[in-house]
Design a protein around this motif. Sequence first.
Motif, PDB file in Angstrom:
ATOM      1  N   VAL A 100       6.149   1.649  -2.756  1.00  0.00           N
ATOM      2  CA  VAL A 100       6.109   0.387  -2.016  1.00  0.00           C
ATOM      3  C   VAL A 100       5.968  -0.806  -2.961  1.00  0.00           C
ATOM      4  N   LYS A 101       5.207  -0.646  -4.030  1.00  0.00           N
ATOM      5  CA  LYS A 101       4.910  -1.764  -4.935  1.00  0.00           C
ATOM      6  C   LYS A 101       6.132  -2.541  -5.419  1.00  0.00           C
ATOM      7  N   PRO A 102       7.226  -1.888  -5.773  1.00  0.00           N
ATOM      8  CA  PRO A 102       8.384  -2.670  -6.231  1.00  0.00           C
ATOM      9  C   PRO A 102       8.970  -3.580  -5.148  1.00  0.00           C
ATOM     10  N   GLU A 134       6.731  -7.982  -2.075  1.00  0.00           N
ATOM     11  CA  GLU A 134       6.937  -9.248  -1.363  1.00  0.00           C
ATOM     12  C   GLU A 134       7.620  -9.056  -0.011  1.00  0.00           C
ATOM     13  N   PRO A 135       8.756  -8.352   0.055  1.00  0.00           N
ATOM     14  CA  PRO A 135       9.339  -8.140   1.378  1.00  0.00           C
ATOM     15  C   PRO A 135       8.457  -7.288   2.294  1.00  0.00           C
ATOM     16  N   ALA A 136       7.713  -6.351   1.718  1.00  0.00           N
ATOM     17  CA  ALA A 136       6.808  -5.547   2.547  1.00  0.00           C
ATOM     18  C   ALA A 136       5.711  -6.417   3.140  1.00  0.00           C
ATOM     19  N   ALA A 137       5.153  -7.303   2.345  1.00  0.00           N
ATOM     20  CA  ALA A 137       4.118  -8.210   2.852  1.00  0.00           C
ATOM     21  C   ALA A 137       4.687  -9.131   3.927  1.00  0.00           C
ATOM     22  N   GLN A 138       5.902  -9.599   3.707  1.00  0.00           N
ATOM     23  CA  GLN A 138       6.566 -10.449   4.699  1.00  0.00           C
ATOM     24  C   GLN A 138       6.736  -9.687   6.015  1.00  0.00           C
ATOM     25  N   ARG A 139       7.211  -8.444   5.931  1.00  0.00           N
ATOM     26  CA  ARG A 139       7.385  -7.623   7.132  1.00  0.00           C
ATOM     27  C   ARG A 139       6.047  -7.358   7.823  1.00  0.00           C
ATOM     28  N   PHE A 140       4.996  -7.131   7.024  1.00  0.00           N
ATOM     29  CA  PHE A 140       3.677  -6.880   7.595  1.00  0.00           C
ATOM     30  C   PHE A 140       3.231  -8.044   8.484  1.00  0.00           C
ATOM     31  N   LYS A 145      -2.290 -12.008  -1.828  1.00  0.00           N
ATOM     32  CA  LYS A 145      -3.647 -11.473  -1.730  1.00  0.00           C
ATOM     33  C   LYS A 145      -3.661 -10.107  -1.050  1.00  0.00           C
ATOM     34  N   LEU A 146      -2.879  -9.953   0.004  1.00  0.00           N
ATOM     35  CA  LEU A 146      -2.814  -8.671   0.697  1.00  0.00           C
ATOM     36  C   LEU A 146      -2.364  -7.574  -0.248  1.00  0.00           C
ATOM     37  N   MET A 147      -1.286  -7.803  -0.953  1.00  0.00           N
ATOM     38  CA  MET A 147      -0.751  -6.779  -1.847  1.00  0.00           C
ATOM     39  C   MET A 147      -1.699  -6.506  -3.008  1.00  0.00           C
TER      40      MET A 147
END
Length: 141
Positions: free
Chosen positions: A16-18, A21-27, A52-54
């Motif tokens: 997920v780490k790579p 940013e898009p994962a945080a946006q989707r969250f 901060k979340l990531m």
Amino acid sequence: MNPQTIALVRTSWNKVKPQAEPAAQRFYERLFALYPETKQLFQEDMDEQRRKLMAMLDTAVDALDDLDAVLPAIEELGAQHACYGVTGADYDKVADALLWTLGQALGADFTPEVQGAWTEVYRSLAEAMQEGAAADALDCP
């Protein structure tokens, strides 16, 4: 937390780490779509909030072998969240959005075992945060 749980979370987090940013946006998109009332809990710049979340997730995953070492910081985070108006019910909302986001990011790699491991880790962190919130609930600025 057993070694298999830790390994499943770490392995999946590394995938997920790579795409942080898009994962945080989707969250946050998912959180606000499912629970629009949570949007008012976020007063600051959402770019910063996503970072901060990531960063918090990364720190937690790194510390899974010794959560006791970061427990005071997790409890303090819970106390801060209580000051922002976060309640116990909000932790379940975040769990819904987080697990969905992980599922989106991991695709077929988000197996029932991985989901179970993340659920266990999230519950541990959420419980510690809620304990911190209960202990310091009256110390809000």
